[in-house]
Structure formats: structure tokens, C-alpha cells
Design an enzyme around this catalytic site. Structure first.
Site, PDB file in Angstrom:
ATOM      1  N   SER A  26       0.836  -1.204   0.000  1.00 18.72           N
ATOM      2  CA  SER A  26       0.000   0.000   0.000  1.00 18.72           C
ATOM      3  C   SER A  26       0.865   1.246   0.000  1.00 18.72           C
ATOM      4  O   SER A  26       1.972   1.278   0.556  1.00 18.72           O
ATOM      5  CB  SER A  26      -0.851  -0.014   1.271  1.00 18.72           C
ATOM      6  OG  SER A  26      -1.433   1.241   1.490  1.00 18.72           O
ATOM      7  N   TYR A  38      -1.743  -1.477  11.183  1.00 24.18           N
ATOM      8  CA  TYR A  38      -2.075  -1.947   9.829  1.00 24.18           C
ATOM      9  C   TYR A  38      -0.966  -1.535   8.851  1.00 24.18           C
ATOM     10  O   TYR A  38      -0.437  -2.358   8.099  1.00 24.18           O
ATOM     11  CB  TYR A  38      -3.426  -1.366   9.368  1.00 24.18           C
ATOM     12  CG  TYR A  38      -3.587  -1.352   7.868  1.00 24.18           C
ATOM     13  CD1 TYR A  38      -3.917  -2.515   7.191  1.00 24.18           C
ATOM     14  CD2 TYR A  38      -3.368  -0.186   7.130  1.00 24.18           C
ATOM     15  CE1 TYR A  38      -4.023  -2.511   5.803  1.00 24.18           C
ATOM     16  CE2 TYR A  38      -3.482  -0.174   5.754  1.00 24.18           C
ATOM     17  CZ  TYR A  38      -3.809  -1.333   5.091  1.00 24.18           C
ATOM     18  OH  TYR A  38      -3.903  -1.325   3.728  1.00 24.18           O
ATOM     19  N   LYS A  81       2.042  -3.758   6.584  1.00 31.47           N
ATOM     20  CA  LYS A  81       2.369  -3.661   5.151  1.00 31.47           C
ATOM     21  C   LYS A  81       3.888  -3.538   4.980  1.00 31.47           C
ATOM     22  O   LYS A  81       4.487  -4.183   4.135  1.00 31.47           O
ATOM     23  CB  LYS A  81       1.659  -2.464   4.508  1.00 31.47           C
ATOM     24  CG  LYS A  81       0.151  -2.647   4.362  1.00 31.47           C
ATOM     25  CD  LYS A  81      -0.192  -3.717   3.341  1.00 31.47           C
ATOM     26  CE  LYS A  81      -1.684  -3.931   3.171  1.00 31.47           C
ATOM     27  NZ  LYS A  81      -2.020  -5.204   2.500  1.00 31.47           N
TER      28      LYS A  81
HETATM   29  C1  UD1 Z   1      -6.952   4.513   3.828  1.00 32.96           C
HETATM   30  C2  UD1 Z   1      -5.902   4.066   4.790  1.00 32.96           C
HETATM   31  C3  UD1 Z   1      -4.833   3.379   4.022  1.00 32.96           C
HETATM   32  C4  UD1 Z   1      -5.411   2.218   3.254  1.00 32.96           C
HETATM   33  C5  UD1 Z   1      -6.513   2.700   2.339  1.00 32.96           C
HETATM   34  C6  UD1 Z   1      -7.222   1.542   1.686  1.00 32.96           C
HETATM   35  C7  UD1 Z   1      -5.960   5.738   6.620  1.00 32.96           C
HETATM   36  C8  UD1 Z   1      -5.209   6.796   7.324  1.00 32.96           C
HETATM   37  N1  UD1 Z   1      -5.364   5.199   5.546  1.00 32.96           N
HETATM   38  O1  UD1 Z   1      -6.379   5.481   2.957  1.00 32.96           O
HETATM   39  O2  UD1 Z   1      -3.842   2.927   4.901  1.00 32.96           O
HETATM   40  O3  UD1 Z   1      -4.418   1.582   2.507  1.00 32.96           O
HETATM   41  O4  UD1 Z   1      -7.479   3.423   3.094  1.00 32.96           O
HETATM   42  O5  UD1 Z   1      -8.073   2.005   0.697  1.00 32.96           O
HETATM   43  O6  UD1 Z   1      -7.054   5.381   6.990  1.00 32.96           O
HETATM   44  N2  UD1 Z   1     -12.687  10.993   3.696  1.00 32.96           N
HETATM   45  C9  UD1 Z   1     -13.714  11.865   4.018  1.00 32.96           C
HETATM   46  N3  UD1 Z   1     -14.874  11.362   4.530  1.00 32.96           N
HETATM   47  C10 UD1 Z   1     -15.064  10.016   4.734  1.00 32.96           C
HETATM   48  C11 UD1 Z   1     -14.019   9.123   4.407  1.00 32.96           C
HETATM   49  C12 UD1 Z   1     -12.850   9.645   3.897  1.00 32.96           C
HETATM   50  O7  UD1 Z   1     -13.580  13.071   3.857  1.00 32.96           O
HETATM   51  O8  UD1 Z   1     -16.130   9.626   5.217  1.00 32.96           O
HETATM   52  C13 UD1 Z   1     -11.446  11.527   3.134  1.00 32.96           C
HETATM   53  C14 UD1 Z   1     -10.242  11.228   4.011  1.00 32.96           C
HETATM   54  O9  UD1 Z   1     -10.060  12.252   4.946  1.00 32.96           O
HETATM   55  C15 UD1 Z   1      -9.132  11.168   2.967  1.00 32.96           C
HETATM   56  C16 UD1 Z   1      -9.817  10.690   1.693  1.00 32.96           C
HETATM   57  O10 UD1 Z   1     -11.215  10.902   1.908  1.00 32.96           O
HETATM   58  O11 UD1 Z   1      -8.622  12.444   2.756  1.00 32.96           O
HETATM   59  C17 UD1 Z   1      -9.590   9.229   1.397  1.00 32.96           C
HETATM   60  O12 UD1 Z   1      -9.914   8.489   2.565  1.00 32.96           O
HETATM   61  P1  UD1 Z   1      -9.950   6.885   2.566  1.00 32.96           P
HETATM   62  O13 UD1 Z   1     -10.832   6.397   1.474  1.00 32.96           O
HETATM   63  O14 UD1 Z   1     -10.260   6.426   3.946  1.00 32.96           O
HETATM   64  O15 UD1 Z   1      -8.479   6.456   2.137  1.00 32.96           O
HETATM   65  P2  UD1 Z   1      -7.078   6.877   2.816  1.00 32.96           P
HETATM   66  O16 UD1 Z   1      -7.253   7.467   4.137  1.00 32.96           O
HETATM   67  O17 UD1 Z   1      -6.318   7.640   1.796  1.00 32.96           O
END
Ligand code: UD1
Length: 341
Positions: A127, A152, A156
Site C-alpha cells: 500500500s 495496519y 504492510k
Molecule cells: C486509507 C488508509 C490506508 C489504506 C486505504 C485503503 C488511513 C489513514 N489510511 O487510505 O492505509 O491503505 O485506506 O483504501 O485510513 N474521507 C472523508 N470522509 C469520509 C471518508 C474519507 O472526507 O467519510 C477523506 C479522508 O479524509 C481522505 C480521503 O477521503 O482524505 C480518502 O480516505 P480513505 O478512502 O479512507 O483512504 P485513505 O485514508 O487515503
């Protein structure tokens, strides 16, 4: 003779898409999964998409060394793609031992049995989380790994190291780690996709569940980041594109094309998209309005990360191709499919 690929964790979101692409590329596939975080929906979808009723499926836990060994004894396996593992960041902070035991033990068992049975081709699903908050963007495979911010993420990194060291120590083993950026979307057939249990942590499942009315409102975690629109930027990669990268990587191993015995590739589009851009894209692709609000930042989120995918483009001959609107339309079609609409 057809080559046979074992897909551990093959009934899950990414594993099921990879199984489809491998079968369509002419490989035999064995799917093995303990079903701890999924049901048979995706495996059944894989059978429908490929028209194959005969895909071998083994319900087993790779943490069990005897079961793992038995799998390798009873099947001729040429390559392994290892997905089996827990993946919830928050849960890993609350239950680190569960994550270390499961994610490390299962991978060690896979490598040990693969080694004992002369099956030297091992692909690990890593990842972009290993890069942490990068100093320079986009990140290349040479960009430094940062100390993991969750157990987690640590598993990785540790699994990458376990593979690297095994390749170095044991002749006949080679490995590829694919570092995924943010996999999203679903198969265009809408027969397989992401099926999060409980409240989704990831952005796109939360968006689709809000659009269908399962969740009231999407929270955008922070709009005061130092990015063009204040929301975080990610490299959202279509899961079908991502799955295809595995076919290229497996072929590279099986056809003896690797330049090093252990190789790492970034699997991303190379294009950053902000959370707001993704939401707007979803609304446009599906002609709907999403209920969302700006909320505080989520602890642990990085500001921005996207890939330099040049190495994968040039060495694997793979490139992300799907248009983001098609990806977001597929995610929505899948959500409607599982809602029975
Ligand atoms: C997350 C994990 C990462 C993992 C990946 C798998 C964390 C810190 N990282 O990545 O280790 O490999 O998922 O796909 O959790 N967001 C919102 N509202 C929401 C959900 C997300 O605004 O309800 C935003 C988050 O703040 C972020 C972006 O969307 O900026 C992407 O979030 P997410 O899909 O959870 O992925 P990551 O955090 O990048």
C-alpha cells in the site's frame, strides 16, 4: 500447460477483481479465503462474469500452517498473490496484536509452503500507506518509507521486508510488491465490488451509501489543508485497472522477465484528485446530489499523496486507463445492485 495462480483472500474486494482478470488472461486460479470479512457475493459474481462454474474455492485460514501446507500439497501452484489480511486502520490501532498475528503469520506461512513446494513466485499486495506523509510529490518507488502511523500500515511495511529478506535468503523465491494507491470503483458488470461491513471507513463506499440513503450525510474530513481546494488529495485508482496490473506482474514473474529478484511497483494513475473533486465527479457522473458537510480533520490522514507510476508503465507495460467518471458510475451501479435496485 496453463499456469495456476493462488489468490489468497480472493473472495474480497480486490481479490475478486484480480481473479476475473487472471481468468480472462488465460490463467487457472485457485481462490482461498477464510471469509472472515466477506461473504460469497463476490465469488459468485466472479463465476457469473467469467461464465466459469468450476473455479476452485478453498475455505481456509492462512494462519493455519497445516491447512496452508495441505493447499500446496494438493494443488500445482505456479504463483501466489497474497491478499489475505485485515485492513481496517482504526481497528488495528485498537487491536494491534490481532493485526500483527493475522497479517504476518499468514504471509509467513504462505512463503514457507511456497518455498517448500518450489513455487517461487510471490506477489504481495502492499500500500501507498508505506510512504506516510511524503515530502516530495509524486512518490516514486525510491521515495523513503516513513514510520507507519498504524499497526495496519506497519504490517504492510513488515510484509514487504519479510518478502525482500526471503527472496535474498532462499534461492528460487522471487517477489513483487505492488503498492496500491486508493482503489475505488467496481467491475462494470456491477456483479462484484466493495462490501464494507458496518460503517465504511473509506471515502467512496461512504459516498455511495449516502447516495442510496443508508447514511444520512457524508462528512468531508477537513477543508483547511494546504491543497488547492483545502481538501486532501489522493490518487484514486479504478479497481479493474489495479487488477490488471496484477496480471502484468504475474506474467513478468512466470515468464522470467524480472530485472531483480525483488521488485516494487507503484500502482496508481499519477493524477491527484481532491476529496471535493471526487464528490463533484460522483455527482456529475451519476446526475445526483450528495448530502455532505465539512467536518473536522480525521486524525492520521495525510494531506496529499499520488503516485509516479512511470516504473509500472515502463517495466510492467501497464497503465491506468479508466476514466474517473466511469469508475464512479461503476461504484454507484454496484451500490444499487447490492441494494437490489
Ligand atoms: C486509507 C488508509 C490506508 C489504506 C486505504 C485503503 C488511513 C489513514 N489510511 O487510505 O492505509 O491503505 O485506506 O483504501 O485510513 N474521507 C472523508 N470522509 C469520509 C471518508 C474519507 O472526507 O467519510 C477523506 C479522508 O479524509 C481522505 C480521503 O477521503 O482524505 C480518502 O480516505 P480513505 O478512502 O479512507 O483512504 P485513505 O485514508 O487515503
Amino acid at each position: 500447460m496453463k499456469k495456476c495462480v493462488l489468490v489468497s483472500g480472493g473472495a474480497g474486494f480486490i481479490g475478486s477483481h484480480v481473479t476475473v482478470e487472471l481468468l480472462e488472461a488465460g490463467y487457472d486460479v485457485i481462490v482461498a479465503d477464510n471469509m472472515s470479512n466477506c461473504d460469497m457475493t463476490c465469488f459468485e459474481g466472479v463465476k457469473k462474469i467469467t461464465g466459469r462454474e468450476d473455479i476452485p474455492f478453498v475455505k481456509m485460514d492462512f494462519c493455519d500452517p497445516v491447512a496452508t501446507e495441505l493447499l500446496f500439497t494438493t494443488h500445482e501452484i505456479d504463483a501466489v498473490i497474497h491478499f489475505a489480511g485485515f485492513k481496517a486502520v482504526g481497528e488495528s490501532v485498537a487491536e494491534p496484536l490481532k493485526y500483527y498475528r493475522n497479517n504476518l503469520e499468514s504471509f509467513i506461512n504462505v512463503i514457507e509452503s511456497a518455498k517448500a513446494h518450489g513455487c517461487g513466485n510471490i506477489l504481495f499486495s502492499s500500500s501507498a500507506t508505506v510512504y506516510g506523509e511524503p515530502e516530495k510529490l509524486p512518490v516514486t518507488e525510491e521515495s523513503p518509507r516513513q514510520p507507519a502511523t498504524s499497526p495496519y500500515g506497519n504490517t504492510k511495511q513488515m510484509c514487504e521486508d519479510i518478502l525482500r529478506d526471503s527472496v535474498k535468503a532462499y534461492s528460487g523465491i522471487r517477489g513483487i510488491a505492488l503498492r496500491y494507491f486508493n482503489p475505488i470503483g467496481a467491475h462494470p458488470s456491477a456483479l462484484i465490488g466493495e462490501l464494507p461491513r458496518g460503517v465504511p471507513n473509506n471515502l467512496v463506499p461512504f459516498i455511495t451509501q449516502t447516495a442510496i440513503g443508508k447514511r444520512e450525510c457524508l462528512s468531508v474530513f477537513g477543508n483547511d489543508y494546504p491543497t488547492p481546494d483545502g481538501t486532501c488529495q489522493r490518487d484514486f485508482i479504478d479497481v479493474v485497472d489495479l487488477a490488471k496490473a496484477h496480471v502484468f506482474a504475474v506474467r513478468r514473474m512466470l515468464e522470467d522477465k524480472m530485472k531483480n529478484e525483488y521488485e516494487i511497483f507503484n500502482i496508481g494513475t499519477g493524477k491527484p484528485l481532491s476529496v471535493m473533486e471526487l464528490i463533484n465527479g460522483f455527482e456529475k457522473a451519476n446526475s445526483l446530489k450528495l448530502n455532505y458537510k465539512i467536518a473536522p480533520r480525521r486524525p492520521g490522514d495525510v494531506t496529499a499523496i499520488w503516485a509516479d507510476p512511470t516504473l509500472a508503465n515502463e517495466e510492467l507495460g501497464w497503465k491506468a486507463e479508466r476514466d474517473i467518471e466511469d469508475t464512479l458510475a461503476a461504484a454507484w451501479a454496484w451500490e444499487k445492485h447490492i441494494a437490489g435496485e
